[in-house]
Each structure stands twice: as C-alpha cells, then as structure tokens.
Motif scaffolding. Structure first.
Motif, PDB file in Angstrom:
ATOM      1  N   ARG A 186     -11.660   4.967  -2.594  1.00 23.62           N
ATOM      2  CA  ARG A 186     -12.058   6.305  -2.121  1.00 23.62           C
ATOM      3  C   ARG A 186     -12.149   6.334  -0.595  1.00 23.62           C
ATOM      4  NH1 ARG A 186     -16.391   6.710  -6.674  1.00 23.62           N
ATOM      5  NH2 ARG A 186     -15.290   7.996  -8.184  1.00 23.62           N
ATOM      6  N   LEU A 187     -12.725   5.278  -0.009  1.00 25.60           N
ATOM      7  CA  LEU A 187     -12.832   5.214   1.446  1.00 25.60           C
ATOM      8  C   LEU A 187     -11.446   5.221   2.089  1.00 25.60           C
ATOM      9  CD1 LEU A 187     -15.657   2.531   1.820  1.00 25.60           C
ATOM     10  CD2 LEU A 187     -15.852   4.990   2.278  1.00 25.60           C
ATOM     11  N   ALA A 188     -10.510   4.470   1.521  1.00 27.81           N
ATOM     12  CA  ALA A 188      -9.150   4.427   2.070  1.00 27.81           C
ATOM     13  C   ALA A 188      -8.475   5.791   1.969  1.00 27.81           C
ATOM     14  CB  ALA A 188      -8.321   3.363   1.346  1.00 27.81           C
ATOM     15  N   LYS A 189      -8.672   6.449   0.857  1.00 26.40           N
ATOM     16  CA  LYS A 189      -8.073   7.778   0.663  1.00 26.40           C
ATOM     17  C   LYS A 189      -8.647   8.785   1.659  1.00 26.40           C
ATOM     18  CE  LYS A 189      -5.728  10.522  -2.323  1.00 26.40           C
ATOM     19  NZ  LYS A 189      -4.395  10.811  -1.869  1.00 26.40           N
ATOM     20  N   GLU A 190      -9.977   8.771   1.813  1.00 26.06           N
ATOM     21  CA  GLU A 190     -10.654   9.737   2.672  1.00 26.06           C
ATOM     22  C   GLU A 190     -10.510   9.429   4.155  1.00 26.06           C
ATOM     23  OE1 GLU A 190     -14.701   9.586   1.294  1.00 26.06           O
ATOM     24  OE2 GLU A 190     -14.177  10.381  -0.680  1.00 26.06           O
ATOM     25  N   ARG A 191     -10.659   8.175   4.545  1.00 25.56           N
ATOM     26  CA  ARG A 191     -10.735   7.834   5.966  1.00 25.56           C
ATOM     27  C   ARG A 191      -9.414   7.380   6.569  1.00 25.56           C
ATOM     28  NH1 ARG A 191     -16.649   4.865   6.034  1.00 25.56           N
ATOM     29  NH2 ARG A 191     -17.762   6.637   5.100  1.00 25.56           N
ATOM     30  N   LEU A 192      -8.495   6.911   5.733  1.00 28.66           N
ATOM     31  CA  LEU A 192      -7.205   6.451   6.241  1.00 28.66           C
ATOM     32  C   LEU A 192      -6.071   7.377   5.831  1.00 28.66           C
ATOM     33  CD1 LEU A 192      -7.530   2.615   5.521  1.00 28.66           C
ATOM     34  CD2 LEU A 192      -8.079   3.847   7.630  1.00 28.66           C
ATOM     35  N   ASP A 193      -6.395   8.435   5.103  1.00 29.05           N
ATOM     36  CA  ASP A 193      -5.390   9.382   4.611  1.00 29.05           C
ATOM     37  C   ASP A 193      -4.303   8.702   3.784  1.00 29.05           C
ATOM     38  OD1 ASP A 193      -6.615  11.666   5.718  1.00 29.05           O
ATOM     39  OD2 ASP A 193      -5.710  11.231   7.675  1.00 29.05           O
ATOM     40  N   ALA A 194      -4.687   7.710   2.989  1.00 30.20           N
ATOM     41  CA  ALA A 194      -3.731   7.038   2.110  1.00 30.20           C
ATOM     42  C   ALA A 194      -3.189   8.037   1.094  1.00 30.20           C
ATOM     43  CB  ALA A 194      -4.396   5.867   1.403  1.00 30.20           C
ATOM     44  N   MET A 231      -9.976  -8.652  -6.234  1.00 28.64           N
ATOM     45  CA  MET A 231      -9.122  -7.513  -6.477  1.00 28.64           C
ATOM     46  C   MET A 231      -8.640  -6.991  -5.128  1.00 28.64           C
ATOM     47  SD  MET A 231      -9.653  -4.218  -8.926  1.00 28.64           S
ATOM     48  CE  MET A 231      -9.962  -5.358 -10.245  1.00 28.64           C
ATOM     49  N   HIS A 232      -7.325  -6.836  -5.026  1.00 28.42           N
ATOM     50  CA  HIS A 232      -6.724  -6.251  -3.834  1.00 28.42           C
ATOM     51  C   HIS A 232      -6.795  -4.734  -3.959  1.00 28.42           C
ATOM     52  CE1 HIS A 232      -4.585  -9.934  -2.387  1.00 28.42           C
ATOM     53  NE2 HIS A 232      -4.737 -10.266  -3.663  1.00 28.42           N
ATOM     54  N   VAL A 233      -7.238  -4.077  -2.910  1.00 30.11           N
ATOM     55  CA  VAL A 233      -7.188  -2.622  -2.814  1.00 30.11           C
ATOM     56  C   VAL A 233      -6.172  -2.339  -1.711  1.00 30.11           C
ATOM     57  CG1 VAL A 233      -8.465  -0.491  -2.372  1.00 30.11           C
ATOM     58  CG2 VAL A 233      -9.607  -2.431  -3.510  1.00 30.11           C
ATOM     59  N   VAL A 234      -4.998  -1.857  -2.117  1.00 28.42           N
ATOM     60  CA  VAL A 234      -3.890  -1.696  -1.175  1.00 28.42           C
ATOM     61  C   VAL A 234      -3.585  -0.208  -1.016  1.00 28.42           C
ATOM     62  CG1 VAL A 234      -1.522  -2.369  -0.611  1.00 28.42           C
ATOM     63  CG2 VAL A 234      -2.960  -3.893  -2.014  1.00 28.42           C
ATOM     64  N   PRO A 235      -4.001   0.377   0.120  1.00 29.78           N
ATOM     65  CA  PRO A 235      -3.642   1.771   0.364  1.00 29.78           C
ATOM     66  C   PRO A 235      -2.124   1.893   0.488  1.00 29.78           C
ATOM     67  CG  PRO A 235      -5.382   1.048   1.845  1.00 29.78           C
ATOM     68  CD  PRO A 235      -4.837  -0.173   1.177  1.00 29.78           C
ATOM     69  N   ARG A 236      -1.596   2.956  -0.054  1.00 28.23           N
ATOM     70  CA  ARG A 236      -0.158   3.194   0.022  1.00 28.23           C
ATOM     71  C   ARG A 236       0.093   4.479   0.784  1.00 28.23           C
ATOM     72  NH1 ARG A 236       2.960  -0.130  -3.060  1.00 28.23           N
ATOM     73  NH2 ARG A 236       4.400   0.513  -1.413  1.00 28.23           N
ATOM     74  N   THR A 255      -0.471  -3.406   3.754  1.00 27.40           N
ATOM     75  CA  THR A 255      -0.453  -2.100   4.416  1.00 27.40           C
ATOM     76  C   THR A 255      -1.747  -1.956   5.217  1.00 27.40           C
ATOM     77  OG1 THR A 255      -1.598  -0.934   2.628  1.00 27.40           O
ATOM     78  CG2 THR A 255       0.828  -1.019   2.504  1.00 27.40           C
ATOM     79  N   ARG A 256      -1.802  -0.920   6.028  1.00 27.31           N
ATOM     80  CA  ARG A 256      -3.012  -0.620   6.790  1.00 27.31           C
ATOM     81  C   ARG A 256      -4.162  -0.338   5.827  1.00 27.31           C
ATOM     82  NH1 ARG A 256      -4.851   4.558   8.955  1.00 27.31           N
ATOM     83  NH2 ARG A 256      -6.395   4.117  10.560  1.00 27.31           N
ATOM     84  N   GLY A 257      -5.264  -1.070   5.969  1.00 30.39           N
ATOM     85  CA  GLY A 257      -6.427  -0.846   5.132  1.00 30.39           C
ATOM     86  C   GLY A 257      -6.526  -1.763   3.927  1.00 30.39           C
ATOM     87  N   HIS A 258      -5.572  -2.670   3.740  1.00 32.94           N
ATOM     88  CA  HIS A 258      -5.573  -3.593   2.600  1.00 32.94           C
ATOM     89  C   HIS A 258      -6.863  -4.406   2.625  1.00 32.94           C
ATOM     90  CE1 HIS A 258      -3.145  -7.033   0.418  1.00 32.94           C
ATOM     91  NE2 HIS A 258      -4.352  -6.887  -0.100  1.00 32.94           N
ATOM     92  N   ALA A 259      -7.637  -4.307   1.547  1.00 32.47           N
ATOM     93  CA  ALA A 259      -8.931  -4.977   1.457  1.00 32.47           C
ATOM     94  C   ALA A 259      -9.011  -5.803   0.179  1.00 32.47           C
ATOM     95  CB  ALA A 259     -10.062  -3.942   1.473  1.00 32.47           C
ATOM     96  N   LEU A 260      -9.946  -6.734   0.163  1.00 30.52           N
ATOM     97  CA  LEU A 260     -10.237  -7.547  -1.010  1.00 30.52           C
ATOM     98  C   LEU A 260     -11.653  -7.257  -1.449  1.00 30.52           C
ATOM     99  CD1 LEU A 260      -8.806 -10.957   0.223  1.00 30.52           C
ATOM    100  CD2 LEU A 260      -7.668  -9.238  -1.206  1.00 30.52           C
ATOM    101  N   VAL A 261     -11.867  -7.152  -2.745  1.00 32.16           N
ATOM    102  CA  VAL A 261     -13.201  -6.970  -3.314  1.00 32.16           C
ATOM    103  C   VAL A 261     -13.475  -8.183  -4.189  1.00 32.16           C
ATOM    104  CG1 VAL A 261     -14.714  -5.505  -4.684  1.00 32.16           C
ATOM    105  CG2 VAL A 261     -12.893  -4.466  -3.300  1.00 32.16           C
ATOM    106  N   ILE A 262     -14.621  -8.832  -3.951  1.00 35.42           N
ATOM    107  CA  ILE A 262     -14.955 -10.050  -4.682  1.00 35.42           C
ATOM    108  C   ILE A 262     -16.375  -9.975  -5.229  1.00 35.42           C
ATOM    109  CG2 ILE A 262     -13.413 -11.420  -3.227  1.00 35.42           C
ATOM    110  CD1 ILE A 262     -15.949 -12.608  -1.882  1.00 35.42           C
TER     111      ILE A 262
END
Length: 137
Positions: free
Chosen positions: A73-81, A103-108, A38-45
């Motif tokens: 939190r950034l995805a929720k606030e800045r991408l309106d996930a 870890m995948h952070v997948v905005p929905r 999805t838009r904003g899908h990020a990986l944290v390592i």
C-alpha cells in the motif's frame, strides 16, 4: 525470540547490521532490498528466524503477509506504483539466497524493464489434471 547467529536478516533484526527500515511492528520488519529489481523493492521478514516457507509457523506467515500488504500500500500510494509483485523463493533452486523466510514486495511500473524468469504458456490439460490429482487429498 528465535534467532540464528549466522543469519544476516537476524542481524538486521537485532540492529547489528544496518538497513533502510521502512516498516516495523512487533512481529515483522520491512527494509529496502540492496539489489532492487525496481524502485521501492523491499523485503518483509519475521523477527523470529525461520529458514523458509516450509518451516515458518502459520501465525508468523500471516504476520509477514499482513506487513507485506501494508508495504505494498505504501509503494502504491507514495511511489505511484502501477502494480505490485509479492514473491517468496523457497530453496536454492527457487532462487532463495538468504535462508530466513522473506517476502519480496516489488513495485511495478508501466515501463519498468523487470521480467520474471518465465513467460506463461498454455500447459497440457491432461498433465495439469494428473498433477492436480496427485495434489488433492
């Protein structure tokens, strides 16, 4: 710092491979997934190399989880996930393709087409209880 010369994520940490970094602290790096669900899908390592969930040190795991929360939190606030999935895949049979813990952070989003690979169904209570007994100390 522990590294693996063949690991693409270690190369990202070292700056030898490009990435779209979105967050970094002294122990972790977060960057955009090149194959986003999805838009904003990020990986944290973690900056230290650990192949998977079973080998990562507990303090490194905690650092990744805290950074994943920040990225969520950034995805929720800045991408309106509308929601966030956190996902870790441990082992090839569990869809792990890069053997550096991540870890995948997948905005929905309400209308996004992404579907996880299974649909939850009620399990057999006896089998669940028997399995729980095997997992207890």
């Amino acid at each position: 710092m522990t590294t693996d010369a063949e690991c693409i994520f270690c190369k990202i940490v070292a700056g030898d491979l490009p990435s779209e970094k979105i967050y970094e602290d002294d122990r972790t790096v977060a960057f955009m997934d090149l194959n986003p669900g999805t838009r904003g899908h990020a990986l944290v390592i973690p900056k230290n190399h650990a192949p998977d969930l079973l080998t990562i040190e507990p303090d490194e795991l905690a650092a990744v989880t805290q950074s994943a929360q920040q990225v969520a939190r950034l995805a929720k606030e800045r991408l309106d996930a509308d929601g966030i999935n956190l996902l870790n895949c441990c082992g090839a049979e569990a869809w792990q393709t890069v053997f550096h813990f991540h870890m995948h952070v997948v905005p929905r989003y309400t209308d996004d087409p992404l579907q996880l690979p299974w649909i939850p169904e009620a399990g057999d209570p006896d089998e669940i209880a028997a399995t729980a007994a095997l997992l207890r100390d």
